[in-house]
Design a protein around this motif. Structure first.
Motif, PDB file in Angstrom:
ATOM      1  N   ALA A  37       0.826  -1.210   0.000  1.00 47.27           N
ATOM      2  CA  ALA A  37       0.000   0.000   0.000  1.00 47.27           C
ATOM      3  C   ALA A  37       0.859   1.258   0.000  1.00 47.27           C
ATOM      4  CB  ALA A  37      -0.931  -0.005   1.209  1.00 47.27           C
ATOM      5  N   ALA A  38       1.893   1.284   0.843  1.00 48.76           N
ATOM      6  CA  ALA A  38       2.761   2.460   0.918  1.00 48.76           C
ATOM      7  C   ALA A  38       3.526   2.669  -0.382  1.00 48.76           C
ATOM      8  CB  ALA A  38       3.725   2.323   2.093  1.00 48.76           C
ATOM      9  N   ALA A  39       4.031   1.579  -0.969  1.00 47.14           N
ATOM     10  CA  ALA A  39       4.778   1.681  -2.222  1.00 47.14           C
ATOM     11  C   ALA A  39       3.877   2.125  -3.364  1.00 47.14           C
ATOM     12  CB  ALA A  39       5.426   0.338  -2.549  1.00 47.14           C
ATOM     13  N   CYS A  40       2.647   1.625  -3.379  1.00 45.62           N
ATOM     14  CA  CYS A  40       1.698   2.008  -4.432  1.00 45.62           C
ATOM     15  C   CYS A  40       1.350   3.493  -4.331  1.00 45.62           C
ATOM     16  CB  CYS A  40       0.441   1.148  -4.325  1.00 45.62           C
ATOM     17  SG  CYS A  40      -0.698   1.348  -5.713  1.00 45.62           S
ATOM     18  N   LEU A  41       1.235   4.014  -3.109  1.00 46.39           N
ATOM     19  CA  LEU A  41       0.954   5.439  -2.923  1.00 46.39           C
ATOM     20  C   LEU A  41       2.078   6.294  -3.511  1.00 46.39           C
ATOM     21  CD1 LEU A  41      -0.487   5.521   0.710  1.00 46.39           C
ATOM     22  CD2 LEU A  41      -1.724   6.032  -1.402  1.00 46.39           C
ATOM     23  N   ALA A  42       3.328   5.884  -3.283  1.00 46.45           N
ATOM     24  CA  ALA A  42       4.458   6.624  -3.842  1.00 46.45           C
ATOM     25  C   ALA A  42       4.437   6.566  -5.368  1.00 46.45           C
ATOM     26  CB  ALA A  42       5.773   6.060  -3.306  1.00 46.45           C
ATOM     27  N   ALA A  43       4.128   5.386  -5.919  1.00 44.37           N
ATOM     28  CA  ALA A  43       4.082   5.232  -7.377  1.00 44.37           C
ATOM     29  C   ALA A  43       2.992   6.104  -7.982  1.00 44.37           C
ATOM     30  CB  ALA A  43       3.855   3.764  -7.732  1.00 44.37           C
ATOM     31  N   GLU A  44       1.822   6.113  -7.367  1.00 43.69           N
ATOM     32  CA  GLU A  44       0.711   6.907  -7.896  1.00 43.69           C
ATOM     33  C   GLU A  44       0.948   8.403  -7.718  1.00 43.69           C
ATOM     34  OE1 GLU A  44      -2.919   3.663  -7.569  1.00 43.69           O
ATOM     35  OE2 GLU A  44      -2.852   5.320  -6.121  1.00 43.69           O
ATOM     36  N   LYS A  45       1.683   8.767  -6.669  1.00 42.08           N
ATOM     37  CA  LYS A  45       2.030  10.174  -6.458  1.00 42.08           C
ATOM     38  C   LYS A  45       2.902  10.676  -7.598  1.00 42.08           C
ATOM     39  CE  LYS A  45       3.868  13.194  -2.806  1.00 42.08           C
ATOM     40  NZ  LYS A  45       4.506  13.213  -1.469  1.00 42.08           N
ATOM     41  N   HIS A  46       3.787   9.799  -8.079  1.00 47.82           N
ATOM     42  CA  HIS A  46       4.658  10.185  -9.194  1.00 47.82           C
ATOM     43  C   HIS A  46       3.924  10.128 -10.531  1.00 47.82           C
ATOM     44  CE1 HIS A  46       8.402  10.707 -11.438  1.00 47.82           C
ATOM     45  NE2 HIS A  46       7.978   9.743 -12.232  1.00 47.82           N
ATOM     46  N   ALA A  47       3.166   9.052 -10.739  1.00 49.90           N
ATOM     47  CA  ALA A  47       2.524   8.839 -12.043  1.00 49.90           C
ATOM     48  C   ALA A  47       1.316   9.736 -12.261  1.00 49.90           C
ATOM     49  CB  ALA A  47       2.129   7.376 -12.190  1.00 49.90           C
ATOM     50  N   GLY A  48       0.590  10.055 -11.174  1.00 51.88           N
ATOM     51  CA  GLY A  48      -0.625  10.844 -11.318  1.00 51.88           C
ATOM     52  C   GLY A  48      -1.810  10.039 -11.804  1.00 51.88           C
ATOM     53  N   VAL A  49      -1.628   8.706 -11.908  1.00 49.48           N
ATOM     54  CA  VAL A  49      -2.711   7.805 -12.304  1.00 49.48           C
ATOM     55  C   VAL A  49      -2.626   6.559 -11.420  1.00 49.48           C
ATOM     56  CG1 VAL A  49      -2.822   8.592 -14.707  1.00 49.48           C
ATOM     57  CG2 VAL A  49      -1.292   6.707 -14.086  1.00 49.48           C
ATOM     58  N   SER A  50      -3.634   5.706 -11.533  1.00 49.69           N
ATOM     59  CA  SER A  50      -3.630   4.464 -10.765  1.00 49.69           C
ATOM     60  C   SER A  50      -2.481   3.572 -11.210  1.00 49.69           C
ATOM     61  CB  SER A  50      -4.964   3.735 -10.958  1.00 49.69           C
ATOM     62  OG  SER A  50      -4.983   2.519 -10.253  1.00 49.69           O
ATOM     63  N   ARG A  66       6.769  -6.679  17.542  1.00 49.22           N
ATOM     64  CA  ARG A  66       5.858  -7.247  18.517  1.00 49.22           C
ATOM     65  C   ARG A  66       4.717  -6.279  18.809  1.00 49.22           C
ATOM     66  NH1 ARG A  66       7.988 -11.822  20.338  1.00 49.22           N
ATOM     67  NH2 ARG A  66       6.354 -12.004  21.909  1.00 49.22           N
ATOM     68  N   VAL A  67       3.674  -6.797  19.433  1.00 44.21           N
ATOM     69  CA  VAL A  67       2.508  -5.983  19.794  1.00 44.21           C
ATOM     70  C   VAL A  67       2.961  -4.799  20.658  1.00 44.21           C
ATOM     71  CG1 VAL A  67       0.348  -5.949  21.091  1.00 44.21           C
ATOM     72  CG2 VAL A  67       0.905  -7.917  19.647  1.00 44.21           C
ATOM     73  N   GLY A  68       2.469  -3.609  20.313  1.00 40.84           N
ATOM     74  CA  GLY A  68       2.819  -2.399  21.046  1.00 40.84           C
ATOM     75  C   GLY A  68       3.915  -1.590  20.394  1.00 40.84           C
ATOM     76  N   GLN A  69       4.654  -2.179  19.470  1.00 40.93           N
ATOM     77  CA  GLN A  69       5.693  -1.435  18.768  1.00 40.93           C
ATOM     78  C   GLN A  69       5.113  -0.716  17.549  1.00 40.93           C
ATOM     79  OE1 GLN A  69       8.623  -4.634  18.154  1.00 40.93           O
ATOM     80  NE2 GLN A  69       9.817  -3.843  19.879  1.00 40.93           N
ATOM     81  N   ILE A  70       5.915   0.170  16.968  1.00 36.93           N
ATOM     82  CA  ILE A  70       5.467   0.981  15.836  1.00 36.93           C
ATOM     83  C   ILE A  70       6.242   0.577  14.584  1.00 36.93           C
ATOM     84  CG2 ILE A  70       5.188   3.308  14.912  1.00 36.93           C
ATOM     85  CD1 ILE A  70       3.484   2.773  17.364  1.00 36.93           C
ATOM     86  N   ILE A  71       5.510   0.296  13.531  1.00 39.47           N
ATOM     87  CA  ILE A  71       6.107   0.010  12.231  1.00 39.47           C
ATOM     88  C   ILE A  71       6.084   1.285  11.395  1.00 39.47           C
ATOM     89  CG2 ILE A  71       5.695  -1.130  10.001  1.00 39.47           C
ATOM     90  CD1 ILE A  71       7.025  -3.007  11.826  1.00 39.47           C
ATOM     91  N   ALA A  72       7.233   1.652  10.838  1.00 39.01           N
ATOM     92  CA  ALA A  72       7.322   2.788   9.918  1.00 39.01           C
ATOM     93  C   ALA A  72       7.757   2.277   8.553  1.00 39.01           C
ATOM     94  CB  ALA A  72       8.300   3.831  10.441  1.00 39.01           C
ATOM     95  N   ILE A  73       7.014   2.626   7.523  1.00 36.95           N
ATOM     96  CA  ILE A  73       7.325   2.189   6.155  1.00 36.95           C
ATOM     97  C   ILE A  73       7.580   3.433   5.317  1.00 36.95           C
ATOM     98  CG2 ILE A  73       6.547   0.876   4.149  1.00 36.95           C
ATOM     99  CD1 ILE A  73       4.667  -0.641   6.027  1.00 36.95           C
ATOM    100  N   ARG A  74       8.804   3.574   4.833  1.00 34.07           N
ATOM    101  CA  ARG A  74       9.185   4.716   4.008  1.00 34.07           C
ATOM    102  C   ARG A  74       9.404   4.234   2.580  1.00 34.07           C
ATOM    103  NH1 ARG A  74      11.553   5.011   9.007  1.00 34.07           N
ATOM    104  NH2 ARG A  74      11.198   6.943  10.181  1.00 34.07           N
ATOM    105  N   THR A  75       8.738   4.858   1.653  1.00 32.81           N
ATOM    106  CA  THR A  75       8.841   4.450   0.254  1.00 32.81           C
ATOM    107  C   THR A  75       9.131   5.666  -0.621  1.00 32.81           C
ATOM    108  OG1 THR A  75       6.459   4.720  -0.173  1.00 32.81           O
ATOM    109  CG2 THR A  75       7.192   2.560   0.613  1.00 32.81           C
ATOM    110  N   LYS A  76       9.840   5.447  -1.696  1.00 39.73           N
ATOM    111  CA  LYS A  76      10.078   6.529  -2.655  1.00 39.73           C
ATOM    112  C   LYS A  76      10.370   5.933  -4.026  1.00 39.73           C
ATOM    113  CE  LYS A  76      15.064   7.111  -1.911  1.00 39.73           C
ATOM    114  NZ  LYS A  76      16.154   8.080  -1.686  1.00 39.73           N
ATOM    115  N   VAL A  77      10.012   6.679  -5.056  1.00 38.95           N
ATOM    116  CA  VAL A  77      10.272   6.256  -6.433  1.00 38.95           C
ATOM    117  C   VAL A  77      11.743   6.524  -6.734  1.00 38.95           C
ATOM    118  CG1 VAL A  77       9.715   6.615  -8.860  1.00 38.95           C
ATOM    119  CG2 VAL A  77       7.912   6.738  -7.143  1.00 38.95           C
ATOM    120  N   ASN A  78      12.475   5.458  -7.070  1.00 39.73           N
ATOM    121  CA  ASN A  78      13.902   5.603  -7.364  1.00 39.73           C
ATOM    122  C   ASN A  78      14.159   5.988  -8.811  1.00 39.73           C
ATOM    123  OD1 ASN A  78      14.735   4.912  -4.761  1.00 39.73           O
ATOM    124  ND2 ASN A  78      14.681   2.721  -5.225  1.00 39.73           N
ATOM    125  N   ARG A  79      13.373   5.402  -9.710  1.00 37.63           N
ATOM    126  CA  ARG A  79      13.574   5.688 -11.140  1.00 37.63           C
ATOM    127  C   ARG A  79      12.302   5.353 -11.894  1.00 37.63           C
ATOM    128  NH1 ARG A  79      19.176   5.087 -14.266  1.00 37.63           N
ATOM    129  NH2 ARG A  79      18.527   5.830 -16.316  1.00 37.63           N
TER     130      ARG A  79
END
Length: 313
Positions: A37-50, A66-79
């Protein structure tokens, strides 16, 4: 989130009990969905389409959350290429009590821009802002070359292995024979599951989310591996994940998983995904949309790695 690229996306998610498996650790299924989901958002942000998921490079999981911890997902279009683009994915886990942060996974995914109607999509180049951006931009073309050659290499290996196998012939049929007397048959590791694609499983164009398919694949593969180790398998990597075709809302997806081989403290499970619409379902005419290989390990109550038994195909 500004992560050195204008086309960057940052997603944070608290690990809740509903996301955890029997060991209290974040299940691989939810994590794969979040990564896609995070990677697709970055791709669509660049492409401007689905955009839709085309493939993911081999994904390695280094740490468990583990339960109670925080997951951070950073995505960006490389090329960006003509109609596809490479998106880098970095997953970290943070302990809210100690503020310590560890890397869970670094992965690369390919997304294809989906044109609206007959209009063709020509992706614009990525704007590079940092030295890291320039490095990833240069490496992306090499990773793309490797991906394009991956299928040919794999097909060649398959042809060679078919020639080298130890076969016996009975009644005109070739049967593989295993020399290990105490080897376990992989027949009882076969798992089949059927899922109906509903609107929550798909994007606004009706295409099934790639991350959702990965999550379903992980479930059947985990059950298959558990039949050998008699424990709760831990997903270590996902290899050669590539989409050969799309699936849509209303499709029935059939997942077939089976153990391919064991390697002392790990096991490889192959998963094949076939899709059917209503007419194809009645006529038994499947569409092969995806295959992947998942590697699992398992531990005992003391956290020691379990040894998997030898298997025969």
């Amino acid at each position: 989130c500004r992560a050195g690229s204008l086309m960057a996306v940052c997603m944070c998610q608290a690990v809740l009990p509903a996301h955890a498996g029997p060991r209290g650790e974040l299940g691989a299924g939810p994590l794969l969905r979040w990564m896609d989901a995070a990677a697709c958002l970055a791709a669509e942000k660049h492409a401007g389409v689905s955009c839709v998921t085309a493939s993911m490079d081999d994904i390695q999981f280094e740490e468990a959350a583990r339960v109670g911890q925080i997951i951070a997902i950073r995505t960006k279009v490389n090329r960006a290429f003509k109609t596809s683009m490479e998106v880098g994915i970095k997953v970290t886990v943070q302990d809210v009590l100690t503020n310590a942060e560890k890397i869970v996974s670094v992965a690369y995914a390919t997304y294809v821009a989906k044109p609206v109607g007959a209009e063709k999509v020509e992706l614009k180049p990525v704007q590079l802002l940092s030295a890291e951006d320039h490095l990833e931009h240069s490496l992306a073309i090499e990773r793309r070359r490797i991906r394009l050659g991956y299928v040919q290499v794999f097909q060649k290996l398959m042809q060679e292995s078919n020639k080298e196998g130890d076969f016996s012939t009975e009644g005109g049929t070739k049967t593989y024979t295993c020399q290990e007397k105490d080897a376990h048959s992989t027949e009882h590791t076969h798992v089949q599951s059927t899922e109906l694609v509903l609107p929550p499983h798909a994007n606004h164009h009706g295409n099934t989310f790639g991350g959702q398919i990965m999550a379903w694949m992980q479930t059947v593969a985990s059950i298959s591996a558990s039949r050998l180790c008699h424990s709760h398998p831990i997903l270590k990597s996902v290899n050669m994940f590539k989409f050969w075709g799309p699936s849509f809302v209303g499709d029935r997806l059939v997942f077939n998983a089976i153990v391919n081989n064991t390697f002392h403290n790990s096991v490889e499970v192959g998963v094949r995904v076939e899709a059917y619409n209503c007419e194809e379902w009645i006529k038994a005419q499947p569409r092969h949309i995806n295959s992947a290989f998942l590697i699992f390990s398992a531990v005992d109550d003391q956290g020691e790695l379990l040894t998997f038994p030898r298997v025969k195909p």
